[in-house]
Design an enzyme around this catalytic site. Sequence first.
Site, PDB file in Angstrom:
ATOM      1  N   TRP A 222       0.826  -1.210   0.000  1.00 16.66           N
ATOM      2  CA  TRP A 222       0.000   0.000   0.000  1.00 16.66           C
ATOM      3  C   TRP A 222       0.859   1.258   0.000  1.00 16.66           C
ATOM      4  O   TRP A 222       0.544   2.238   0.675  1.00 16.66           O
ATOM      5  CB  TRP A 222      -0.959   0.008   1.199  1.00 16.66           C
ATOM      6  CG  TRP A 222      -1.859  -1.173   1.226  1.00 16.66           C
ATOM      7  CD1 TRP A 222      -1.746  -2.277   2.021  1.00 16.66           C
ATOM      8  CD2 TRP A 222      -3.006  -1.393   0.398  1.00 16.66           C
ATOM      9  NE1 TRP A 222      -2.752  -3.173   1.742  1.00 16.66           N
ATOM     10  CE2 TRP A 222      -3.546  -2.648   0.744  1.00 16.66           C
ATOM     11  CE3 TRP A 222      -3.622  -0.646  -0.601  1.00 16.66           C
ATOM     12  CZ2 TRP A 222      -4.664  -3.176   0.123  1.00 16.66           C
ATOM     13  CZ3 TRP A 222      -4.743  -1.179  -1.216  1.00 16.66           C
ATOM     14  CH2 TRP A 222      -5.257  -2.434  -0.847  1.00 16.66           C
TER      15      TRP A 222
ATOM     16  N   GLU B 236      -3.517   6.196   6.598  1.00 20.03           N
ATOM     17  CA  GLU B 236      -2.823   6.873   7.705  1.00 20.03           C
ATOM     18  C   GLU B 236      -3.585   6.740   9.021  1.00 20.03           C
ATOM     19  O   GLU B 236      -3.652   7.666   9.823  1.00 20.03           O
ATOM     20  CB  GLU B 236      -2.535   8.334   7.357  1.00 20.03           C
ATOM     21  CG  GLU B 236      -1.542   8.442   6.209  1.00 20.03           C
ATOM     22  CD  GLU B 236      -0.936   9.812   6.056  1.00 20.03           C
ATOM     23  OE1 GLU B 236      -0.651  10.464   7.083  1.00 20.03           O
ATOM     24  OE2 GLU B 236      -0.723  10.232   4.910  1.00 20.03           O
TER      25      GLU B 236
END
Length: 380
Positions: A156, A363
């Site tokens: 990712w 995040e």
Amino acid sequence: MDVGTVENVKIIRESVRDFVDKQIRPHVMDWDERQFFPREMMQAMGQQGFLGVLVPMEYGGAGLGYQEYITVIEEVSKVCGSIGLSVAAHNSLCSGHINLFGTPNQKAEYLSRLATGEFLGAWGLTEPNTGSDAMRMKCVAVKDGDHFVLNGTKSWITHGKSGDVAVVIARTGELLDSRGMTAFIVPMDTPGLSAGKKENKLGMRASETAEMIFENCRVHKDQVIGEEGEGFIQAMQVLDGGRISIAALSLGIAKGAYECSVAYAKQREQFGKPIASFQAISFKLAEMATQIEAAELLTRKAGDLKNRGEKMTKLAAMAKLYASEIAVKCGTEAVQIHGGYGYTKDYPAEKFYRDAKLCTIGEGTSEIQKIVIAREILRE
């Protein structure tokens, strides 16, 4: 914001809008359909100063603060969340990590190239089986004389294939030891580093997301950022600032969804009058506008704390949590307001709808943000 910052924000907003209208808007759907990452356009953004907003001028950056940075990401994301995401990852994660913890030599060598767009940056923390549970990472770095030998996979990773340099966090100690990981600067052409699978995503399709595979990749000790064992602690601080950038990304997507909804509601007629005149639609717009205003205030407040060097872990998590969830809500309402047309690619609502969801995941998921917020308020 002080007068100088307000003026900077105004100038930057106009500059970014002009660039986006000419260089990004005409290509948004083509890039999305083809999952095409516009590397040359990113270089052009670097020449405009958009890839070095927070980098000090001595290293070729704009030397500005978080209010200006929030504005750059917001304005780009109002048109294309994919490019907004790439700008955020480059600035906050790769460049941000080196800027915060790098040596003067590391900054001179890499920041000047990252700030101008000569280099595109990536940041590697996540692995196939470790996302939020980063202390169980399996990518290891074993010391061998003046080098570390890296083995493992990062997943990712924004710009994991097309990037020029990456900041990579690898395990140099024991599992679950917060001081058992180290951050390295790794040029992408380093022998033993290769790109793996490129993800086929729901949204943010023009922002490249790929694996980075390390097979006996030798990295000199001079490429260590800070001290050995500080990588995880550094990463948590980098993510604090990164969450402000995802809040700004979310804010831009929410505003884009809202603005296209207002325009459509004013021109679309049913029963002989614009649908904006119906309470069912006008109330949706009112709620969207109010939620966006609240998201922006949270995001700007977190940016202000960051500019002043004050602790902003809680506010950054709050901003990221709220703004990302509001982006999803605004995307959903945009499709609903557009009706059947909102479900087609002839109108921008469906792309805002698809792009928004990543903001609640990347995040740190919304659930992780709640853990962070709860932990911080219980410490107070």
